[in-house]
Design a protein around this motif. Sequence first.
Motif, PDB file in Angstrom:
ATOM      1  N   ILE A  22      19.137  53.501  39.583  1.00 35.39           N
ATOM      2  CA  ILE A  22      19.340  52.116  39.166  1.00 35.39           C
ATOM      3  C   ILE A  22      20.372  51.993  38.053  1.00 35.39           C
ATOM      4  N   THR A  23      20.439  52.991  37.165  1.00 34.16           N
ATOM      5  CA  THR A  23      21.369  52.893  36.034  1.00 34.16           C
ATOM      6  C   THR A  23      22.812  52.863  36.506  1.00 34.16           C
ATOM      7  N   TRP A  24      23.209  53.840  37.338  1.00 37.62           N
ATOM      8  CA  TRP A  24      24.597  53.865  37.781  1.00 37.62           C
ATOM      9  C   TRP A  24      24.916  52.702  38.713  1.00 37.62           C
ATOM     10  N   ARG A  25      23.898  52.238  39.480  1.00 33.67           N
ATOM     11  CA  ARG A  25      24.145  51.087  40.363  1.00 33.67           C
ATOM     12  C   ARG A  25      24.390  49.815  39.554  1.00 33.67           C
ATOM     13  N   LEU A  26      23.651  49.644  38.480  1.00 33.00           N
ATOM     14  CA  LEU A  26      23.870  48.469  37.636  1.00 33.00           C
ATOM     15  C   LEU A  26      25.272  48.490  37.033  1.00 33.00           C
ATOM     16  N   TYR A  27      25.655  49.631  36.473  1.00 28.39           N
ATOM     17  CA  TYR A  27      26.976  49.709  35.864  1.00 28.39           C
ATOM     18  C   TYR A  27      28.083  49.567  36.908  1.00 28.39           C
ATOM     19  N   LEU A  28      27.906  50.186  38.085  1.00 27.98           N
ATOM     20  CA  LEU A  28      28.902  50.066  39.145  1.00 27.98           C
ATOM     21  C   LEU A  28      28.979  48.639  39.654  1.00 27.98           C
ATOM     22  N   GLY A  29      27.822  47.998  39.838  1.00 25.92           N
ATOM     23  CA  GLY A  29      27.810  46.617  40.297  1.00 25.92           C
ATOM     24  C   GLY A  29      28.524  45.686  39.331  1.00 25.92           C
ATOM     25  N   PHE A  30      28.215  45.816  38.036  1.00 23.65           N
ATOM     26  CA  PHE A  30      28.885  44.978  37.034  1.00 23.65           C
ATOM     27  C   PHE A  30      30.378  45.291  36.981  1.00 23.65           C
ATOM     28  N   PHE A  31      30.748  46.562  37.167  1.00 22.42           N
ATOM     29  CA  PHE A  31      32.157  46.948  37.154  1.00 22.42           C
ATOM     30  C   PHE A  31      32.909  46.295  38.320  1.00 22.42           C
ATOM     31  N   LEU A  32      32.335  46.324  39.521  1.00 22.33           N
ATOM     32  CA  LEU A  32      32.998  45.740  40.689  1.00 22.33           C
ATOM     33  C   LEU A  32      33.127  44.219  40.561  1.00 22.33           C
ATOM     34  N   VAL A  33      32.079  43.575  40.070  1.00 19.82           N
ATOM     35  CA  VAL A  33      32.163  42.127  39.878  1.00 19.82           C
ATOM     36  C   VAL A  33      33.207  41.800  38.810  1.00 19.82           C
ATOM     37  N   GLY A  34      33.270  42.634  37.759  1.00 14.94           N
ATOM     38  CA  GLY A  34      34.304  42.443  36.749  1.00 14.94           C
ATOM     39  C   GLY A  34      35.701  42.601  37.322  1.00 14.94           C
ATOM     40  N   LEU A  35      35.885  43.591  38.221  1.00 15.59           N
ATOM     41  CA  LEU A  35      37.175  43.756  38.891  1.00 15.59           C
ATOM     42  C   LEU A  35      37.529  42.547  39.748  1.00 15.59           C
ATOM     43  N   SER A  36      36.525  41.925  40.344  1.00 24.11           N
ATOM     44  CA  SER A  36      36.785  40.811  41.258  1.00 24.11           C
ATOM     45  C   SER A  36      37.224  39.546  40.536  1.00 24.11           C
ATOM     46  N   GLN A  37      36.741  39.355  39.324  1.00 25.32           N
ATOM     47  CA  GLN A  37      36.908  38.045  38.686  1.00 25.32           C
ATOM     48  C   GLN A  37      38.354  37.593  38.496  1.00 25.32           C
ATOM     49  N   PRO A  38      39.279  38.442  38.008  1.00 21.06           N
ATOM     50  CA  PRO A  38      40.659  37.964  37.825  1.00 21.06           C
ATOM     51  C   PRO A  38      41.332  37.489  39.106  1.00 21.06           C
ATOM     52  N   LEU A  39      40.853  37.951  40.258  1.00 20.68           N
ATOM     53  CA  LEU A  39      41.488  37.571  41.517  1.00 20.68           C
ATOM     54  C   LEU A  39      41.275  36.102  41.850  1.00 20.68           C
ATOM     55  N   TYR A  40      40.287  35.476  41.227  1.00 22.11           N
ATOM     56  CA  TYR A  40      40.130  34.023  41.383  1.00 22.11           C
ATOM     57  C   TYR A  40      40.081  33.312  40.039  1.00 22.11           C
ATOM     58  N   GLN A  41      39.890  34.052  38.939  1.00 20.78           N
ATOM     59  CA  GLN A  41      39.887  33.414  37.623  1.00 20.78           C
ATOM     60  C   GLN A  41      41.297  33.223  37.082  1.00 20.78           C
ATOM     61  N   CYS A  42      42.237  34.069  37.491  1.00 24.41           N
ATOM     62  CA  CYS A  42      43.612  33.959  37.008  1.00 24.41           C
ATOM     63  C   CYS A  42      44.472  33.043  37.872  1.00 24.41           C
ATOM     64  N   THR A  43      43.921  32.506  38.939  1.00 18.68           N
ATOM     65  CA  THR A  43      44.712  31.693  39.865  1.00 18.68           C
ATOM     66  C   THR A  43      44.475  30.182  39.807  1.00 18.68           C
ATOM     67  N   PRO A  44      43.580  29.651  38.939  1.00 22.52           N
ATOM     68  CA  PRO A  44      43.405  28.196  38.925  1.00 22.52           C
ATOM     69  C   PRO A  44      44.666  27.412  38.598  1.00 22.52           C
ATOM     70  N   ALA A  45      45.511  27.920  37.681  1.00 22.78           N
ATOM     71  CA  ALA A  45      46.746  27.208  37.355  1.00 22.78           C
ATOM     72  C   ALA A  45      47.665  27.147  38.571  1.00 22.78           C
ATOM     73  N   LEU A  46      47.699  28.228  39.356  1.00 19.84           N
ATOM     74  CA  LEU A  46      48.494  28.234  40.579  1.00 19.84           C
ATOM     75  C   LEU A  46      47.900  27.291  41.618  1.00 19.84           C
ATOM     76  N   LEU A  47      46.582  27.290  41.745  1.00 21.92           N
ATOM     77  CA  LEU A  47      45.917  26.358  42.658  1.00 21.92           C
ATOM     78  C   LEU A  47      46.215  24.918  42.251  1.00 21.92           C
ATOM     79  N   SER A  48      46.158  24.632  40.939  1.00 21.10           N
ATOM     80  CA  SER A  48      46.438  23.281  40.450  1.00 21.10           C
ATOM     81  C   SER A  48      47.868  22.872  40.772  1.00 21.10           C
ATOM     82  N   ALA A  49      48.813  23.827  40.622  1.00 21.86           N
ATOM     83  CA  ALA A  49      50.218  23.522  40.876  1.00 21.86           C
ATOM     84  C   ALA A  49      50.501  23.286  42.354  1.00 21.86           C
ATOM     85  N   SER A  50      49.738  23.930  43.239  1.00 19.13           N
ATOM     86  CA  SER A  50      50.002  23.790  44.674  1.00 19.13           C
ATOM     87  C   SER A  50      49.197  22.669  45.327  1.00 19.13           C
TER      88      SER A  50
END
Length: 455
Positions: free
Chosen positions: A90-118
């Motif tokens: 459970i320990t490594w799964r929790l850290y890996l899970g949080f790591f993967l979700v953290g990796l995912s976030q910029p792919l939609y968190q950094c694009t709102p300004a681009l979405l707004s512009a388009s």
Amino acid sequence: MLAYMSMLNLLSDWTCYSVAPIALLTIDAFGEVDPESLVTVFLGANAVASAMEPAILGRLGLRRTVVFGAALLMIGSIIKSADDEDNVDITWRLYLGFFLVGLSQPLYQCTPALLSASWFPENERTMATGVALNSNQLGIGCAFVFGTMLVATKEDILPYFGLLSVISTIAFVGAALQFDDAPPTPPSDTARVIKGDLEIKIPNISFIVQQFKACFARKGFAHCVVAFTTSGIIVNTLSTFMDYLVTLNGAGREYVGIVGGTFQLFIMFASLVFGGWTDHSRKYYFVILAMLILGAFALAVCNTDLDSDAGGALRWHLLVVAVLAGPLQPISTELGVEVVYPLSENTVLVIQQLFSNLLSAAFIPVFKALKDVGTVQTPEKEMFEVPQFTFSFYMLIIIHACSTMYFATFNGKYLRYEDEEKKKAKKEAKKQKLIAEMQRNGGYGAVDEGMNGMN
């Protein structure tokens, strides 16, 4: 499209802070897991992915980048919610899970300004960007509200994580089926679309560095990054330690959910209100500076309320901080886009998120390390005992005050606004010229026919 991007942002920060309102139960359930470390791992992964996001966006385009992020979010949520009766992995799964979700976030968190512009005209972009960005705050609010409602014992934690994995899967399927790059008709003359070239090759690091340098070379951009990062540090830090701050005077866990959820709602609503007003007034500098000044005073008041006898006042003043700190992020983003125009909106938000999350990940352990400084009473310093987190708040106030003084020297220009006004003036001049020609050639009837043709 804005709804999907907002939902993904909501779910990612819901995951990030899912352990914040149940920190003590998490330690009891998984002794080797430090709740603050999970948040730090998430923010660190976020910073890494933020640096990679421009290259990914250039290859995949807006739609595929967002869908790829949604897939990582789903996979990370499933990994950390898998039940293990012996708790061996459970320990490594929790850290890996949080790591993967953290990796995912910029792919939609950094694009709102681009979405707004388009997808949105210029007078709605700050509000659209604010909705997407501050869905993160709504997600943190959900973490506090549902965390305290659904998790009563340590046995409830994994089923709670399972609920998040189900919602993340639904969001991924919806985004994969319906998310698109841009509308059929551009909403304004400054709209832009990134579809990607689908080339698989090693990212050109020198090109990314050049983009970063180009942004920082523009006057005023560094000021926008400082304001955005200050807001991120405050919101991330206070959200991480909300469980401890709210219960300083012995308040029950139900207060953690109420105050934590309200804190995030206030951030989102304040961002919509101030962002909408700033869209029409274009007074970015005035709004940001005013909020920075008032925010420093609000943090100072919170520091005086850390005594256990003033716990109720602390909860109210934390909400004031939310109103003042939250809108800084979307407004700083739009101001950054203004001063670097015509450079990419996406690059602006990537840089701001990179600094915000990287410095937040670095500051959270410092905030915790200063928690007990001065709290141990000794015979020599009997009159100098202070409440917990006093020096932690001192450091937060110093950072905020220094950022305020630096932002006051802002000297950038609203380049996008100037370009929009020039294009409007040219359109109006062309229209007036056409009307004058029609009047000379055929009178008012020809004018009406010509105008109908233009429409």
